[in-house]
Design a protein around this motif. Structure first.
Motif, PDB file in Angstrom:
ATOM      1  N   GLU A 101     -12.630   6.673   1.289  1.00 38.81           N
ATOM      2  CA  GLU A 101     -13.145   5.972   2.461  1.00 38.81           C
ATOM      3  C   GLU A 101     -11.990   5.461   3.310  1.00 38.81           C
ATOM      4  OE1 GLU A 101     -15.999   2.982   1.366  1.00 38.81           O
ATOM      5  OE2 GLU A 101     -16.907   4.312  -0.124  1.00 38.81           O
ATOM      6  N   GLY A 102     -11.789   6.118   4.436  1.00 41.34           N
ATOM      7  CA  GLY A 102     -10.717   5.723   5.332  1.00 41.34           C
ATOM      8  C   GLY A 102     -11.020   4.422   6.039  1.00 41.34           C
ATOM      9  N   ALA A 103      -9.969   3.699   6.354  1.00 43.66           N
ATOM     10  CA  ALA A 103     -10.099   2.437   7.077  1.00 43.66           C
ATOM     11  C   ALA A 103      -8.948   2.321   8.068  1.00 43.66           C
ATOM     12  CB  ALA A 103     -10.076   1.260   6.096  1.00 43.66           C
ATOM     13  N   PRO A 104      -9.173   1.616   9.163  1.00 45.15           N
ATOM     14  CA  PRO A 104      -8.086   1.427  10.121  1.00 45.15           C
ATOM     15  C   PRO A 104      -6.940   0.656   9.475  1.00 45.15           C
ATOM     16  CG  PRO A 104     -10.189   0.714  11.042  1.00 45.15           C
ATOM     17  CD  PRO A 104     -10.414   0.988   9.597  1.00 45.15           C
ATOM     18  N   ALA A 105      -5.734   1.021   9.868  1.00 40.25           N
ATOM     19  CA  ALA A 105      -4.546   0.332   9.360  1.00 40.25           C
ATOM     20  C   ALA A 105      -3.481   0.350  10.443  1.00 40.25           C
ATOM     21  CB  ALA A 105      -4.029   1.016   8.098  1.00 40.25           C
ATOM     22  N   ALA A 106      -2.603  -0.626  10.382  1.00 43.14           N
ATOM     23  CA  ALA A 106      -1.482  -0.705  11.316  1.00 43.14           C
ATOM     24  C   ALA A 106      -0.243  -1.177  10.553  1.00 43.14           C
ATOM     25  CB  ALA A 106      -1.809  -1.671  12.458  1.00 43.14           C
ATOM     26  N   PHE A 107       0.899  -0.664  10.967  1.00 51.40           N
ATOM     27  CA  PHE A 107       2.168  -0.978  10.306  1.00 51.40           C
ATOM     28  C   PHE A 107       3.257  -1.212  11.347  1.00 51.40           C
ATOM     29  CE2 PHE A 107      -0.268   1.725   7.517  1.00 51.40           C
ATOM     30  CZ  PHE A 107      -0.116   1.158   6.273  1.00 51.40           C
ATOM     31  N   HIS A 108       4.253  -1.982  10.953  1.00 51.32           N
ATOM     32  CA  HIS A 108       5.506  -2.121  11.696  1.00 51.32           C
ATOM     33  C   HIS A 108       6.579  -1.462  10.843  1.00 51.32           C
ATOM     34  CE1 HIS A 108       3.603  -5.012  14.326  1.00 51.32           C
ATOM     35  NE2 HIS A 108       3.363  -5.829  13.327  1.00 51.32           N
ATOM     36  N   GLU A 109       7.450  -0.679  11.463  1.00 50.42           N
ATOM     37  CA  GLU A 109       8.517  -0.016  10.720  1.00 50.42           C
ATOM     38  C   GLU A 109       9.853  -0.235  11.413  1.00 50.42           C
ATOM     39  OE1 GLU A 109       4.718   2.294  10.351  1.00 50.42           O
ATOM     40  OE2 GLU A 109       6.007   1.994  12.109  1.00 50.42           O
ATOM     41  N   LEU A 110      10.900  -0.189  10.587  1.00 52.37           N
ATOM     42  CA  LEU A 110      12.266  -0.221  11.099  1.00 52.37           C
ATOM     43  C   LEU A 110      13.051   0.851  10.364  1.00 52.37           C
ATOM     44  CD1 LEU A 110      14.286  -1.613  12.999  1.00 52.37           C
ATOM     45  CD2 LEU A 110      14.908  -3.082  11.067  1.00 52.37           C
ATOM     46  N   PHE A 111      13.602   1.767  11.116  1.00 48.40           N
ATOM     47  CA  PHE A 111      14.412   2.857  10.584  1.00 48.40           C
ATOM     48  C   PHE A 111      15.863   2.646  10.988  1.00 48.40           C
ATOM     49  CE2 PHE A 111      10.221   4.630  11.304  1.00 48.40           C
ATOM     50  CZ  PHE A 111      10.004   5.487  10.240  1.00 48.40           C
TER      51      PHE A 111
END
Length: 137
Positions: A101-111
């Motif tokens: 069951e997919g759900a909305p998600a959000a992330f912050h990344e630093l490369f």
């Protein structure tokens, strides 16, 4: 330092290739984008140090989760001919394999990317954190 638009475009391509490989659960393509001595800094987890540990981390991750995400580059800075950083915001669907069951998600990344000689820009360090609640794995 003079801005080199060709280098910035190459750095951007590395980041976009990373997210495409993440969506495809393509470990080999992901690892090709990393430097020989990578470090991942996952949210609320110990550091993942070295190529073997990074591989094991992705193998474990893709046994638990599938991603369908899009990223927006918020900041891209070439700090020197050998080092650059990229800050991204990513959102989309996070699907635990257990439930399907997919759900909305959000992330912050630093490369943090490194370029050795005339080689491609590679991910040397990668840190990420969710920008909201995630579904249980």
């Amino acid at each position: 330092m003079t801005v080199n638009t060709r280098e910035l475009s190459t750095i951007e391509s590395t980041i976009l290739a990373y997210f495409q490989a993440l969506n495809d659960a393509d470990i080999e393509s992901i690892l090709d984008l990393y430097s020989e001595d990578p470090v991942m800094l996952p949210f609320l987890q110990p550091a993942v140090v070295g190529a073997n540990a990074v591989r094991a981390n992705y193998e474990s991750t893709f046994q638990l989760i599938r991603f369908e995400v899009q990223t927006t580059i918020q900041e891209l800075v070439e700090m020197s001919p050998e080092w650059a950083y990229v800050r991204t915001d990513t959102s989309g669907i996070f699907t635990p394999i257990r439930t399907g069951e997919g759900a909305p998600a959000a992330f912050h990344e630093l490369f943090l990317l490194r370029k050795m000689g005339n080689e491609h820009w590679q991910i040397a360090r990668y840190s990420f954190s969710p920008a909201g609640a995630l579904p249980p794995i």
